[in-house]
Motif scaffolding. Structure first.
Motif, PDB file in Angstrom:
ATOM      1  N   PRO A  91       0.811  -1.222   0.000  1.00 44.22           N
ATOM      2  CA  PRO A  91       0.000   0.000   0.000  1.00 44.22           C
ATOM      3  C   PRO A  91       0.842   1.268   0.000  1.00 44.22           C
ATOM      4  O   PRO A  91       0.447   2.280  -0.581  1.00 44.22           O
ATOM      5  N   LEU A  92       2.013   1.229   0.613  1.00 46.25           N
ATOM      6  CA  LEU A  92       2.898   2.391   0.613  1.00 46.25           C
ATOM      7  C   LEU A  92       3.411   2.672  -0.794  1.00 46.25           C
ATOM      8  O   LEU A  92       3.424   3.813  -1.257  1.00 46.25           O
ATOM      9  N   ALA A  93       3.841   1.620  -1.493  1.00 43.98           N
ATOM     10  CA  ALA A  93       4.325   1.787  -2.869  1.00 43.98           C
ATOM     11  C   ALA A  93       3.210   2.273  -3.786  1.00 43.98           C
ATOM     12  O   ALA A  93       3.438   3.081  -4.686  1.00 43.98           O
ATOM     13  N   THR A  94       2.000   1.796  -3.547  1.00 43.14           N
ATOM     14  CA  THR A  94       0.853   2.236  -4.346  1.00 43.14           C
ATOM     15  C   THR A  94       0.601   3.725  -4.150  1.00 43.14           C
ATOM     16  O   THR A  94       0.402   4.468  -5.112  1.00 43.14           O
ATOM     17  N   MET A  95       0.646   4.189  -2.909  1.00 39.94           N
ATOM     18  CA  MET A  95       0.434   5.613  -2.628  1.00 39.94           C
ATOM     19  C   MET A  95       1.555   6.454  -3.236  1.00 39.94           C
ATOM     20  O   MET A  95       1.302   7.504  -3.826  1.00 39.94           O
ATOM     21  N   ILE A  96       2.785   5.994  -3.117  1.00 40.24           N
ATOM     22  CA  ILE A  96       3.907   6.720  -3.718  1.00 40.24           C
ATOM     23  C   ILE A  96       3.747   6.767  -5.229  1.00 40.24           C
ATOM     24  O   ILE A  96       3.952   7.800  -5.864  1.00 40.24           O
ATOM     25  N   SER A  97       3.329   5.664  -5.822  1.00 45.67           N
ATOM     26  CA  SER A  97       3.104   5.605  -7.265  1.00 45.67           C
ATOM     27  C   SER A  97       2.027   6.596  -7.694  1.00 45.67           C
ATOM     28  O   SER A  97       2.182   7.306  -8.692  1.00 45.67           O
ATOM     29  N   GLN A  98       0.950   6.654  -6.953  1.00 41.99           N
ATOM     30  CA  GLN A  98      -0.129   7.588  -7.291  1.00 41.99           C
ATOM     31  C   GLN A  98       0.334   9.027  -7.177  1.00 41.99           C
ATOM     32  O   GLN A  98      -0.030   9.869  -7.986  1.00 41.99           O
ATOM     33  N   THR A  99       1.146   9.330  -6.175  1.00 44.86           N
ATOM     34  CA  THR A  99       1.613  10.697  -5.956  1.00 44.86           C
ATOM     35  C   THR A  99       2.626  11.121  -7.010  1.00 44.86           C
ATOM     36  O   THR A  99       2.596  12.243  -7.491  1.00 44.86           O
ATOM     37  N   THR A 100       3.528  10.208  -7.381  1.00 47.69           N
ATOM     38  CA  THR A 100       4.622  10.553  -8.290  1.00 47.69           C
ATOM     39  C   THR A 100       4.338  10.213  -9.745  1.00 47.69           C
ATOM     40  O   THR A 100       5.074  10.631 -10.625  1.00 47.69           O
ATOM     41  N   ARG A 101       3.314   9.371  -9.974  1.00 42.73           N
ATOM     42  CA  ARG A 101       2.983   8.848 -11.299  1.00 42.73           C
ATOM     43  C   ARG A 101       4.065   7.904 -11.834  1.00 42.73           C
ATOM     44  O   ARG A 101       4.153   7.641 -13.031  1.00 42.73           O
ATOM     45  N   LEU A 102       4.915   7.408 -10.935  1.00 42.50           N
ATOM     46  CA  LEU A 102       5.894   6.385 -11.301  1.00 42.50           C
ATOM     47  C   LEU A 102       5.199   5.027 -11.229  1.00 42.50           C
ATOM     48  O   LEU A 102       4.337   4.816 -10.373  1.00 42.50           O
ATOM     49  N   PRO A 103       5.555   4.087 -12.085  1.00 43.28           N
ATOM     50  CA  PRO A 103       4.933   2.761 -11.985  1.00 43.28           C
ATOM     51  C   PRO A 103       5.397   2.065 -10.708  1.00 43.28           C
ATOM     52  O   PRO A 103       6.552   2.203 -10.309  1.00 43.28           O
ATOM     53  N   ALA A 104       4.498   1.361 -10.056  1.00 43.14           N
ATOM     54  CA  ALA A 104       4.854   0.617  -8.847  1.00 43.14           C
ATOM     55  C   ALA A 104       5.177  -0.832  -9.199  1.00 43.14           C
ATOM     56  O   ALA A 104       4.648  -1.386 -10.158  1.00 43.14           O
ATOM     57  N   VAL A 105       6.056  -1.412  -8.413  1.00 41.02           N
ATOM     58  CA  VAL A 105       6.385  -2.824  -8.514  1.00 41.02           C
ATOM     59  C   VAL A 105       6.036  -3.445  -7.167  1.00 41.02           C
ATOM     60  O   VAL A 105       6.322  -2.866  -6.117  1.00 41.02           O
ATOM     61  N   TYR A 106       5.416  -4.607  -7.210  1.00 37.92           N
ATOM     62  CA  TYR A 106       5.021  -5.307  -5.990  1.00 37.92           C
ATOM     63  C   TYR A 106       5.890  -6.544  -5.870  1.00 37.92           C
ATOM     64  O   TYR A 106       5.844  -7.434  -6.715  1.00 37.92           O
ATOM     65  N   VAL A 107       6.695  -6.595  -4.816  1.00 44.47           N
ATOM     66  CA  VAL A 107       7.718  -7.613  -4.656  1.00 44.47           C
ATOM     67  C   VAL A 107       7.241  -8.699  -3.692  1.00 44.47           C
ATOM     68  O   VAL A 107       6.934  -8.422  -2.535  1.00 44.47           O
ATOM     69  N   ARG A 108       7.205  -9.932  -4.195  1.00 44.41           N
ATOM     70  CA  ARG A 108       6.797 -11.074  -3.375  1.00 44.41           C
ATOM     71  C   ARG A 108       7.930 -11.526  -2.467  1.00 44.41           C
ATOM     72  O   ARG A 108       9.096 -11.236  -2.736  1.00 44.41           O
ATOM     73  N   LYS A 109       7.576 -12.275  -1.435  1.00 44.99           N
ATOM     74  CA  LYS A 109       8.598 -12.861  -0.561  1.00 44.99           C
ATOM     75  C   LYS A 109       9.399 -13.916  -1.314  1.00 44.99           C
ATOM     76  O   LYS A 109      10.579 -14.102  -1.052  1.00 44.99           O
ATOM     77  N   GLN A 110       8.746 -14.585  -2.231  1.00 42.91           N
ATOM     78  CA  GLN A 110       9.438 -15.512  -3.126  1.00 42.91           C
ATOM     79  C   GLN A 110       8.685 -15.559  -4.450  1.00 42.91           C
ATOM     80  O   GLN A 110       7.495 -15.286  -4.501  1.00 42.91           O
ATOM     81  N   ALA A 111       9.430 -15.858  -5.498  1.00 38.76           N
ATOM     82  CA  ALA A 111       8.827 -15.885  -6.837  1.00 38.76           C
ATOM     83  C   ALA A 111       7.715 -16.923  -6.895  1.00 38.76           C
ATOM     84  O   ALA A 111       7.787 -17.976  -6.256  1.00 38.76           O
ATOM     85  N   LYS A 112       6.688 -16.611  -7.679  1.00 42.29           N
ATOM     86  CA  LYS A 112       5.608 -17.570  -7.885  1.00 42.29           C
ATOM     87  C   LYS A 112       6.172 -18.818  -8.554  1.00 42.29           C
ATOM     88  O   LYS A 112       7.133 -18.736  -9.311  1.00 42.29           O
ATOM     89  N   THR A 113       5.566 -19.944  -8.282  1.00 42.95           N
ATOM     90  CA  THR A 113       5.999 -21.196  -8.909  1.00 42.95           C
ATOM     91  C   THR A 113       5.072 -21.585 -10.046  1.00 42.95           C
ATOM     92  O   THR A 113       5.172 -22.679 -10.578  1.00 42.95           O
ATOM     93  N   TYR A 114       4.186 -20.689 -10.437  1.00 42.33           N
ATOM     94  CA  TYR A 114       3.224 -20.957 -11.503  1.00 42.33           C
ATOM     95  C   TYR A 114       3.046 -19.687 -12.325  1.00 42.33           C
ATOM     96  O   TYR A 114       3.566 -18.625 -11.972  1.00 42.33           O
ATOM     97  N   GLY A 115       2.330 -19.791 -13.417  1.00 41.32           N
ATOM     98  CA  GLY A 115       2.051 -18.621 -14.268  1.00 41.32           C
ATOM     99  C   GLY A 115       3.326 -17.971 -14.758  1.00 41.32           C
ATOM    100  O   GLY A 115       4.169 -18.602 -15.392  1.00 41.32           O
ATOM    101  N   THR A 116       3.497 -16.696 -14.443  1.00 41.09           N
ATOM    102  CA  THR A 116       4.666 -15.941 -14.911  1.00 41.09           C
ATOM    103  C   THR A 116       5.934 -16.254 -14.121  1.00 41.09           C
ATOM    104  O   THR A 116       7.021 -15.885 -14.550  1.00 41.09           O
ATOM    105  N   CYS A 117       5.785 -16.882 -12.964  1.00 44.15           N
ATOM    106  CA  CYS A 117       6.919 -17.235 -12.086  1.00 44.15           C
ATOM    107  C   CYS A 117       7.738 -16.003 -11.699  1.00 44.15           C
ATOM    108  O   CYS A 117       8.958 -16.070 -11.551  1.00 44.15           O
ATOM    109  N   ARG A 118       7.091 -14.883 -11.526  1.00 40.97           N
ATOM    110  CA  ARG A 118       7.779 -13.629 -11.213  1.00 40.97           C
ATOM    111  C   ARG A 118       7.941 -13.406  -9.714  1.00 40.97           C
ATOM    112  O   ARG A 118       7.093 -13.788  -8.924  1.00 40.97           O
ATOM    113  N   LEU A 119       9.023 -12.731  -9.377  1.00 49.00           N
ATOM    114  CA  LEU A 119       9.233 -12.246  -8.021  1.00 49.00           C
ATOM    115  C   LEU A 119       8.519 -10.909  -7.846  1.00 49.00           C
ATOM    116  O   LEU A 119       7.964 -10.628  -6.792  1.00 49.00           O
TER     117      LEU A 119
END
Length: 164
Positions: A91-119
């Motif tokens: 939620p902090l990154a989302t608020m910063i993103s809205q204020t600055t208009r910079l894209p936010a990235v949401y970082v998982r504790k570990q990469a997904k093991t399915y789908g895109t397998c992204r961290l």
């Protein structure tokens, strides 16, 4: 119990990053009264604490002021985007993103093991400068883990931002 020190931006080196701890100068007593809990709490590090700061209990008005100040004081403008750590930093990154208009990235504790397998979700991180955003820091373990994983995936790290 000693009252916490309210600061408008303390900077210290943190594993090759700039670490900015910040607490809101606007209504600090109101935020403290709403978010400071006493009891017995086991922290991520395994340490048992008799105090806990639950930022989800502070008001939306205080949150907006707090995040605008985070952007200005912690230097999110020096980053390609804020990278919120799961779950408190999201939620902090989302608020910063809205204020600055910079894209936010949401970082998982570990990469997904399915789908895109992204961290990290939300934007490509390879070659991008990120500010790691976390809610509350005790030992810094989650930040260090995320920093290591993000660097391994090509991210360049800027300031590390936390609320308290």
């Amino acid at each position: 119990m000693q009252r916490p020190e309210w600061s408008t931006g303390r900077f210290a080196p943190f594993d090759g990053c700039t670490f900015a701890a910040w607490t809101a100068p606007t209504s600090p007593r109101r935020i403290y009264d709403a978010a400071h809990l006493t009891g017995t709490f086991t922290l991520r590090s395994g340490v048992v604490s008799h105090e806990y700061f639950d930022k989800y209990r502070s008001s939306p008005t205080a949150a907006v002021a707090r995040h605008r100040r985070l952007v200005r004081d912690a230097g999110a403008g020096r980053c390609g985007c804020p990278g919120g750590l799961e779950l408190g930093g999201v939620p902090l990154a989302t608020m910063i993103s809205q204020t600055t208009r910079l894209p936010a990235v949401y970082v998982r504790k570990q990469a997904k093991t399915y789908g895109t397998c992204r961290l990290a979700e939300g934007a490509e991180i390879d070659g991008r400068r990120l500010c790691i955003v976390e809610d509350v820091v005790t030992s810094g373990g989650a930040i260090l883990d995320a920093a290591s994983e993000l660097r391994a995936r090509g991210a360049r790290l800027g300031p590390v931002i936390c609320m308290r």
